[in-house]
Design an enzyme around this catalytic site. Sequence first.
Site: not given
Ligand code: MHO
Length: 164
Positions: A11
Amino acid sequence: MIKTIYLAGGCFWGVQGFFDLLFGVEHTSVGYANSKIPNPSYELVCSSVSGAVEAIELQYDEDKISLEEVLERFFSIIDPTAWNKQGNDVGTQYRSGIYANDPKTLEFVKAFIQKIQERYHKSIQTEVKELENYYLAEEYHQKYLQKNPQGYCHIDLSKASKPL
Ligand code: MHO
């Protein structure tokens, strides 16, 4: 001199949050790298059809932080042996990777990875590739953790203030 490299370590919120804390980092943004579809939306990237990876564009002053230190810092916050996964996030958009336009930089990175492989029991999966394209992510993703200090972060940001 200011140099640019693209880092994918899961992420992109946490990766940007981490590098923004380091001395010598002049500019960062988050985006989608090596996408098969031009200017993909976050939703498209999540569906994995774009093949894009969440990455940060990192501009650093090599007189203040060397490429070697950038790489040491990067590998200190990711699990390079994980396949299409970092932290809680799973999918091709979360693969780890290092991208650049300059072949010399890519050679340096490959040699660096060979050197650090002995630190791991499993083989390093981090891809090292030419940057084919990089599309800025939506504005709400930029500096996400500054805007949302309690937001999801898979990285231990305290590592930024510790010596290597
Ligand atoms: N686990 C996070 C990841 C965000 S990212 C920008 C979510 O699902 O919000 O990939």
